[in-house]
Design an enzyme around this catalytic site. Structure first.
Site, mmCIF file in Angstrom:
data_model
loop_
_atom_site.group_PDB
_atom_site.id
_atom_site.type_symbol
_atom_site.label_atom_id
_atom_site.label_comp_id
_atom_site.label_asym_id
_atom_site.label_seq_id
_atom_site.Cartn_x
_atom_site.Cartn_y
_atom_site.Cartn_z
ATOM 1 N N TRP A 1 104.905 -12.515 33.514
ATOM 2 C CA TRP A 1 106.074 -13.066 32.807
ATOM 3 C C TRP A 1 107.386 -12.795 33.527
ATOM 4 C CZ3 TRP A 1 103.621 -16.043 29.854
ATOM 5 C CH2 TRP A 1 102.584 -15.609 29.017
ATOM 6 N N ILE B 1 116.768 -33.282 10.453
ATOM 7 C CA ILE B 1 117.938 -34.120 10.121
ATOM 8 C C ILE B 1 117.964 -35.379 10.992
ATOM 9 C CG2 ILE B 1 120.492 -34.184 10.223
ATOM 10 C CD1 ILE B 1 120.394 -31.244 9.175
ATOM 11 N N GLU C 1 112.452 -9.807 25.557
ATOM 12 C CA GLU C 1 113.314 -8.637 25.288
ATOM 13 C C GLU C 1 112.968 -8.001 23.945
ATOM 14 O OE1 GLU C 1 116.539 -7.478 26.887
ATOM 15 O OE2 GLU C 1 116.038 -8.556 28.712
ATOM 16 N N PRO D 1 99.938 -7.783 32.108
ATOM 17 C CA PRO D 1 99.003 -8.448 31.202
ATOM 18 C C PRO D 1 98.609 -7.567 30.006
ATOM 19 C CG PRO D 1 98.377 -8.847 33.487
ATOM 20 C CD PRO D 1 99.522 -7.887 33.522
ATOM 21 N N ALA E 1 100.413 -4.783 29.064
ATOM 22 C CA ALA E 1 101.570 -3.976 28.651
ATOM 23 C C ALA E 1 102.764 -4.888 28.400
ATOM 24 C CB ALA E 1 101.895 -2.934 29.717
ATOM 25 N N GLY E 2 102.806 -5.443 27.178
ATOM 26 C CA GLY E 2 103.941 -6.292 26.790
ATOM 27 C C GLY E 2 104.851 -5.459 25.906
ATOM 28 N N SER E 3 104.650 -5.574 24.587
ATOM 29 C CA SER E 3 105.429 -4.735 23.664
ATOM 30 C C SER E 3 105.146 -3.263 23.935
ATOM 31 C CB SER E 3 105.048 -5.059 22.219
ATOM 32 O OG SER E 3 105.196 -6.426 21.959
ATOM 33 N N THR F 1 110.656 -13.491 35.091
ATOM 34 C CA THR F 1 111.623 -14.564 35.330
ATOM 35 C C THR F 1 112.034 -14.483 36.805
ATOM 36 O OG1 THR F 1 112.381 -14.459 33.043
ATOM 37 C CG2 THR F 1 113.903 -15.458 34.634
HETATM 38 C C1 FAD Z 1 109.512 -17.029 29.310
HETATM 39 C C2 FAD Z 1 109.369 -15.548 29.395
HETATM 40 C C3 FAD Z 1 110.173 -14.828 30.265
HETATM 41 C C4 FAD Z 1 110.010 -13.453 30.376
HETATM 42 N N1 FAD Z 1 110.748 -12.757 31.304
HETATM 43 C C5 FAD Z 1 110.431 -11.457 31.569
HETATM 44 C C6 FAD Z 1 111.011 -10.788 32.686
HETATM 45 O O1 FAD Z 1 111.834 -11.332 33.407
HETATM 46 N N2 FAD Z 1 110.596 -9.520 32.952
HETATM 47 C C7 FAD Z 1 109.670 -8.870 32.184
HETATM 48 O O2 FAD Z 1 109.342 -7.728 32.473
HETATM 49 N N3 FAD Z 1 109.128 -9.483 31.100
HETATM 50 C C8 FAD Z 1 109.469 -10.753 30.778
HETATM 51 N N4 FAD Z 1 108.892 -11.408 29.708
HETATM 52 C C9 FAD Z 1 107.894 -10.688 28.904
HETATM 53 C C10 FAD Z 1 108.307 -10.457 27.458
HETATM 54 O O3 FAD Z 1 109.268 -9.453 27.373
HETATM 55 C C11 FAD Z 1 107.014 -10.154 26.684
HETATM 56 O O4 FAD Z 1 106.325 -11.392 26.544
HETATM 57 C C12 FAD Z 1 107.282 -9.551 25.336
HETATM 58 O O5 FAD Z 1 107.748 -8.234 25.472
HETATM 59 C C13 FAD Z 1 106.024 -9.538 24.447
HETATM 60 O O6 FAD Z 1 104.918 -9.008 25.117
HETATM 61 P P1 FAD Z 1 103.534 -9.792 25.081
HETATM 62 O O7 FAD Z 1 103.806 -11.200 25.466
HETATM 63 O O8 FAD Z 1 102.566 -9.043 25.895
HETATM 64 O O9 FAD Z 1 103.084 -9.802 23.568
HETATM 65 P P2 FAD Z 1 102.285 -8.659 22.796
HETATM 66 O O10 FAD Z 1 102.969 -7.350 22.984
HETATM 67 O O11 FAD Z 1 100.850 -8.751 23.137
HETATM 68 O O12 FAD Z 1 102.490 -9.124 21.300
HETATM 69 C C14 FAD Z 1 101.720 -10.144 20.690
HETATM 70 C C15 FAD Z 1 102.096 -10.208 19.212
HETATM 71 O O13 FAD Z 1 101.769 -8.944 18.573
HETATM 72 C C16 FAD Z 1 102.935 -8.420 17.969
HETATM 73 N N5 FAD Z 1 102.929 -6.953 18.046
HETATM 74 C C17 FAD Z 1 102.669 -6.180 19.129
HETATM 75 N N6 FAD Z 1 102.794 -4.878 18.817
HETATM 76 C C18 FAD Z 1 103.169 -4.832 17.523
HETATM 77 C C19 FAD Z 1 103.469 -3.772 16.605
HETATM 78 N N7 FAD Z 1 103.424 -2.493 16.983
HETATM 79 N N8 FAD Z 1 103.810 -4.099 15.334
HETATM 80 C C20 FAD Z 1 103.858 -5.398 14.938
HETATM 81 N N9 FAD Z 1 103.591 -6.434 15.762
HETATM 82 C C21 FAD Z 1 103.255 -6.157 17.023
HETATM 83 C C22 FAD Z 1 104.102 -9.012 18.747
HETATM 84 O O14 FAD Z 1 105.290 -8.989 17.997
HETATM 85 C C23 FAD Z 1 103.593 -10.418 19.006
HETATM 86 O O15 FAD Z 1 103.817 -11.221 17.879
HETATM 87 C C24 FAD Z 1 109.073 -12.771 29.556
HETATM 88 C C25 FAD Z 1 108.290 -13.503 28.645
HETATM 89 C C26 FAD Z 1 108.401 -14.876 28.578
HETATM 90 C C27 FAD Z 1 107.503 -15.626 27.635
#
Ligand code: FAD
Length: 408
Positions: free
Chosen positions: A162, A362, A388, A132, A134-136, A164
């Site tokens: 998230w 279209i 990814e 929750p 730790a995404g990006s 899969t």
């Molecule tokens: C359907 C689905 C399947 C997935 N499957 C997997 C899986 O199997 N295993 C797994 O581990 N993960 C999985 N993910 C997770 C996915 O990799 C993350 O959602 C993704 O890395 C983004 O993280 P976040 O959602 O926390 O967004 P955040 O990191 O919170 O980002 C939110 C927004 O802020 C922007 N942002 C963040 N940091 C910066 C920066 N430094 N500069 C500019 N913009 C920034 C991002 O680009 C985005 O627009 C899945 C996600 C989804 C939706």
């Protein structure tokens, strides 16, 4: 002199045509149903297992194609069929790659076959890295793995999100923090075997697109796994941590954000998925534009429509070339000195998002309904700019790689 060609060889064409047939005859007809049901399409995965598409052997063959084009060609065809179902078929591969990349030969031989199961009893696997908070920013990961030396066991606690196939998988591959001082250098990956107590599925997400693919939280509460489940083994981990501590002690390199590097090699494959979805929507739009009449002529007779189709096709072909280049480079052992993997994923994913939106335009009102597949394809395409590594993270990786500047 080495021969240069962009033409697939006979073996590759044969595999492509075989996969296209499966995508057209099995995946495409099931797409709308499983999108509405928002459930894992087990019967389709079973069918894929029966014909040999859902198996380690199949992916290994594509992976080791010496031109590097095996995986992108396969992904494009399967995702041309339907993105949600195709992700259900290839999602296990993410976990398998996690083991292939970090595991010992014994771990690879033990766990990867269990991830797929058998055609009679198919299984799926999950790769759990995101959390929750730790995404990006993968370095903010909190899930902890603590070694219990007396029992030679690792104890995992935390919440993944998230994932899969999370919770419905047999084998889960979980990334966890073993040394919080080291940022992403202090992470390690673990196998959580099927049925391990303490691992449970949290919330299952109701999604905008790729709804046939299961996405859920995975909760780890005092999950105990044997020492042998640490991917790569304890000695290798101890060596790696010692090196990282030494660097940190010397005040050396900044600890790199793993999200920006780990997936670089797998990004062209995601680009190829996006190309598949974009091509599918483009084909529907081209067909519609030549058959739909307004003002007494096919709508494609209007430059406003025809030029859109020209741009769509041009972008799809450009995306594929970027994907193929990165895939070839990765297989040929050429380093991504200009973040070519990220470039391919960035361009292909944004192409899929834009092309599927143009396809809806279209098709007019029909494009906006579930009677036609392009609205589903547009919902599906939105995932490619997110998982990814989001588009913003791809741009960050590319800009940093090109400039050497630690842009934030
Ligand atoms: C359907 C689905 C399947 C997935 N499957 C997997 C899986 O199997 N295993 C797994 O581990 N993960 C999985 N993910 C997770 C996915 O990799 C993350 O959602 C993704 O890395 C983004 O993280 P976040 O959602 O926390 O967004 P955040 O990191 O919170 O980002 C939110 C927004 O802020 C922007 N942002 C963040 N940091 C910066 C920066 N430094 N500069 C500019 N913009 C920034 C991002 O680009 C985005 O627009 C899945 C996600 C989804 C939706």
């Amino acid at each position: 002199m080495a021969e240069f060609t962009l033409e697939l060889n006979d073996d590759q064409k044969q595999v492509r045509d075989w996969l296209h047939g499966f995508a057209k005859d099995v995946i495409r007809p099931a797409a709308a149903e499983w999108d509405e049901r928002e459930e894992t399409p087990w019967p389709v995965i079973q069918e894929a297992a029966k014909v040999g598409i859902y198996s380690l052997d199949f992916y290994a063959q594509q992976f080791f194609d010496p031109t590097g084009l095996g995986i992108p060609v396969a992904m494009e065809e399967l995702f041309w069929g339907d993105a949600g179902i195709a992700l259900s078929i290839v999602g296990t591969g993410l976990a398998a790659v996690g083991v292939l990349a970090n595991g010992t030969e014994e771990q690879i031989g033990t766990w990867i076959p269990q991830m797929y199961g058998t055609p009679e009893d198919v299984k799926v696997a999950a790769f759990c890295s995101s959390e929750p908070d730790a995404g990006s920013d993968v370095a903010s990961m909190r899930t902890r793995a603590v070694y219990d030396e007396a029992k030679d066991e690792w104890v995992l606690d935390g919440t993944k999100t998230w994932a899969t196939n999370g919770g419905i998988a047999g084998v889960h591959v979980v990334v966890a923090v073993v040394d919080p001082e080291l940022g992403s250098k202090g992470h390690a990956s673990f196998i959580v075997p099927p049925g391990t107590p303490g691992l449970s599925q949290g919330q299952k997400f109701k999604k905008h697109g790729i709804r046939a693919s299961h996405t859920a939280e995975v909760v780890l509460e005092g999950v105990r796994v044997p020492g042998s489940c640490l991917l790569g083994g304890k000695d290798k981990l101890d060596e790696r941590l010692a090196r990282a501590r030494e660097k940190a002690r010397k005040g050396g390199e900044r600890v790199k954000n793993a999200a920006m590097a780990t997936f670089e090699a797998s990004r062209p494959a995601v680009g190829a998925m996006a190309v598949g979805t974009a091509r599918a929507a483009y084909e529907v739009a081209l067909d519609y534009a030549t058959t739909r009449h307004q003002f007494g002529r096919p709508i494609i007779d209007n430059q406003g429509v025809a030029f859109q189709l020209a741009d769509m096709r041009t972008r799809i072909d450009a995306a594929r070339l970027l994907v193929w280049r990165a895939s070839w480079m990765a297989t040929a052992g050429k380093p991504f000195t200009s973040a070519e993997g990220s470039m391919s994923k960035l361009y292909a994913s944004e192409t899929a998002r834009d092309v599927t939106a143009q396809a809806i335009q279209i098709l007019g009102g029909n494009g906006y309904t579930r009677e036609y597949p392009v609205e589903r394809m547009h919902r599906d395409a939105a995932i490619y700019t997110i998982f990814e590594g989001t588009s913003e993270i791809q741009r960050l990786v590319i800009a940093r790689t090109l400039s050497g500047v630690p842009i934030r």
